[in-house]
Design an enzyme around this catalytic site. Structure first.
Site, short mmCIF file in Angstrom:
data_model
loop_
_atom_site.label_atom_id
_atom_site.label_comp_id
_atom_site.label_asym_id
_atom_site.label_seq_id
_atom_site.Cartn_x
_atom_site.Cartn_y
_atom_site.Cartn_z
N GLU A 1 1.81 0.37 -4.93
CA GLU A 1 1.36 1.65 -5.44
C GLU A 1 2.54 2.63 -5.43
OE1 GLU A 1 -3.21 2.18 -4.15
OE2 GLU A 1 -1.82 2.11 -2.47
N ASP B 1 0.84 -1.18 0.00
CA ASP B 1 0.00 0.00 0.00
C ASP B 1 0.89 1.25 0.00
OD1 ASP B 1 -2.66 1.31 0.48
OD2 ASP B 1 -1.65 1.95 2.31
#
Length: 707
Positions: free
Chosen positions: A441, A412
């Site tokens: 990400e 994340d």
């Protein structure tokens, strides 16, 4: 000179910041009577004094290199003021002195357990043990821990301590006393405020092994789901609703006798199940299992323990561990690999997290003004570039990979982390299994870290074998996620054809200010994930006047694109049956009624689901759809047409040729200047179709010719 010295903080290895009650503007610094001494009474020369134009209540004294194991005090105006740790904890010198490479946590053996906590700025650490492992159990005893090298405190308790509940009481030089769980805890009480000693042998599963090594990341087809979403609906037919075990129940049916859950997922042909956070998080009360509660779980509390609300008994610290392993083992037995969503970039509550409570100011980034950096938008950014945060991440990830046999990790907000840490993680994971997929990400976020050190898409080439979500294909295909009604290629935008084809060909030659991939194995191709609108809900915003059939065709076109792209295709669970969250953009704490699977929908939109299965089958059977390097892609794939809302390209080798045509026009479209002799249409989103140059409106057409 009546002002009072209020605090003295070591901010660099040879500098102490002095903070005064009021302005010191106009003081005669050459004759200022300030002395620095240590606990043994030795005095230190003050080599220089700095003042600040914008902060007239502060000055800095420069001295010789300080011994951070000693206690110091400032003597000013006849008053002694203790010197405490300040920003020095965030310097390389601090890491050079205190970084520790040994084991930490509750190190268990049947004969004794050695408790080890890294707390170099603490003046005292005590181990508190409790009568049982219930959340409010009374204290059983307290033990003063011994300070060892590198600021590690340890305490050996003889005897078999399996199941013992404990926490630490950490005292600092300024009198602050913090009560904290063990950051390295592998087991915790309900809601995770206390840690529990774990005998690893008691949570082992018989014959629980790693799957054989995976081939190549581009061979993966990732399906992202939430543990509770999948099973919680009344019509799921699943007994263990919202639990780890619910993911592996076989033979489940909805009220119409149609397969649900595991059987349905297996029927799709995906290779990897990516599960939203399943470590212990803070936004659900585990003590109330009968109260409906939902959260995505991006609120880390205990990184190395599974989330208790997904267990059938959150009060038993071992149950959640065993059941999470059973879930992974059950998925493996069905040929499905498991990717764990990890969130090392921030914590649920920085002020109350074990990182801050054990070493205040160290594990997080801070701005120049001393505030927590917040590039995550979640209140804090962890400092992966610091030695002990880096060690923590590596220790945690290798623990999960080794003990839970995981097949991948999704990071994340990976752009918060630094390149060096991500590469060290890759190296450590490779020692366990080099085929474990790492993706994340790689967004460029406003954190207190230099751009050239960030683990972002622009720096992807410096992080081999670490993949990045490709927002370029996402936004080009369906429109920006930041503008609700902005369309992309599939929903009406013009002049997107060339950029979308670049993305389809592995994200090559994109804007170098943002993207710099080294190969297709670094590119996660997707249109929908758990956050932002589902594709279906986005289409309701961009094309509100579409009839149901037009919307279905647009959705099918969009969902097809990742499977027809070079790279790693990724799908949000339910995307294949046009999942809706009733217009909720980010359902992170929405009720089950918004997040749960509608198990009738896969059969209401069976045409889309079947086409999704067919594309997966084609991709798996034909290597041309999953080439491994940019050189191979450029050799075997050629653009045929990119205009008038139509994209056509050829994939060929010495045995076969495929033509893929994506028509986003609401009208029939024409494929120009391409010889179609001997080609047969093998897949069409409109059912049976001849190999005509005329393509149906909003369609996917795949033709094949044997050479």
């Amino acid at each position: 000179m009546a002002t009072k010295l209020t605090k003295a903080l070591i901010d660099k290895i040879n500098q102490i910041n002095l903070h005064f009650e009021s302005s010191i503007d106009g003081w005669d610094l050459d004759n200022l009577d300030i002395k620095l001494t240590d606990e043994e009474g030795s005095f230190y020369q003050i080599r220089n004094i700095k003042t600040y134009k914008r902060d007239k209540e502060r000055l800095t004294i420069v001295t010789a290199r300080l011994d951070l194991e000693k206690n110091y005090k400032i003597i000013f105006a006849g008053t002694e003021t203790p010197v405490y740790f300040g920003a020095v904890v965030r310097t390389d010198e601090f890491d050079n002195i205190f970084a520790y490479d040994g084991q930490l946590g509750a190190l268990y053996s049947p004969q004794a357990t050695n408790f080890k906590l890294w707390a170099p700025t603490a003046s005292k650490v005590e181990l508190i043990v409790f009568k049982n492992n219930q959340e409010e159990a009374p204290q059983l005893g307290t033990f003063t821990m011994n300070r060892e090298e590198n600021g590690v405190y340890s305490c050996l308790l003889n005897g078999n301590q399996n199941g013992l509940s404990y926490q630490y009481r950490v005292t600092f030089r300024d009198g602050t006393v913090n009560y904290t769980g063990d950051p390295y805890a592998k087991a915790v009480v309900v809601n995770g405020k206390r840690s529990v000693v774990l005998n690893p042998d008691e949570v082992k599963l018989k014959n629980f092994k790693r799957m054989t090594k995976f081939t190549n990341p581009v061979d993966a087809i990732i399906y992202e789901l939430h543990t509770r979403d999948l099973s919680i609906a009344a019509d799921s037919g699943i007994k263990n609703k919202g639990k780890f075990l619910g993911l592996i129940e076989e033979g489940t049916l909805n009220s119409k006798g149609k397969p649900t859950g595991l059987d349905y997922i297996k029927s799709l042909g995906v290779s990897h199940i990516q599960i939203l956070p399943i470590f212990d998080y803070g936004s659900v009360d585990e003590s109330k299992p009968d109260v409906p509660q939902f959260n995505w779980g991006y609120d880390p509390e205990n990184y190395d323990s599974p989330e208790g609300s997904y267990s059938t008994d959150a009060n038993n610290p071992q149950t959640r561990i065993i059941e999470m392993k059973q879930m992974i083992d059950g998925l493996h037995k069905q040929g499905l690999r498991v990717i764990m969503d990890v969130v090392y970039n921030h914590v649920f509550n920085a002020a109350k997290h074990a990182f801050h409570l054990t070493v205040p100011g160290y594990f997080f980034r801070y701005t120049r003004t001393g505030q927590l950096s917040d590039g995550t938008g979640c209140g804090s950014d962890t400092a992966s570039e610091r030695a002990m945060m880096r060690k923590y991440m590596i220790d945690s990830l290798t623990y999960w990979a080794e003990n839970f046999k995981l097949d991948g990790f999704r990071f994340d907000l990976m752009g918060i982390h630094d390149i060096e840490t991500m590469n060290e993680i890759r190296a450590a994971i490779d020692e366990i299994d080099p085929s474990i997929i790492i993706l994340g990400e790689g967004w460029d976020l406003n954190t207190a870290l230099a751009e050239d050190k960030k683990a972002i898409q622009k720096n992807a080439v410096e992080m081999p074998r670490i993949a990045h979500f490709n927002d370029s294909i996402r936004d080009t295909a369906k429109g920006s996620v930041f503008f609700d009604d902005e369309p992309g290629f599939i929903n009406g935008a013009s002049r997107q054809e060339k950029l979308l084809l670049k993305n389809i060909m592995g994200g090559q030659d994109l804007d170098s200010k943002t993207y710099n991939f080294s190969g297709p194995d670094q590119v996660v191709q997707y249109l929908e994930a758990h956050d932002n609108y589902t594709l279906y809900d986005k289409l309701l915003l961009t094309n509100p006047d579409d009839d149901a059939e037009t919307r279905r065709l647009r959705h099918l076109l969009g969902t097809s694109i990742p499977l027809l792209s070079q790279g790693i295709p990724f799908f949000h669970a339910g995307q294949e049956f046009m999942r809706t969250k009733d217009g909720v953009e980010n359902s992170y704490k929405s009720p089950d009624s918004i997040n749960e699977f509608d198990w009738n929908r896969p059969y209401e939109y069976a045409e889309n689901v079947d086409f999704f299965r067919s594309l997966i089958k084609l991709r798996k059977s034909e290597p041309l759809f999953r080439l491994t390097t940019f050189d191979q892609i450029n050799k075997h794939i050629h653009a045929l047409q990119t205009k008038k809302k139509l994209i056509a390209y050829e994939l060929e080798d010495d045995k076969v040729s495929y033509i893929v045509v994506l028509n986003a026009s609401e009208k029939e479209n024409k494929l120009e200047d391409t010889e179609l002799k001997d080609y047969q249409v093998i897949l069409s989103s409109h059912g049976k179709q001849d190999n005509s140059r005329i393509l149906p409106p909003i369609s996917v057409t795949i033709m094949k010719k044997e050479k």
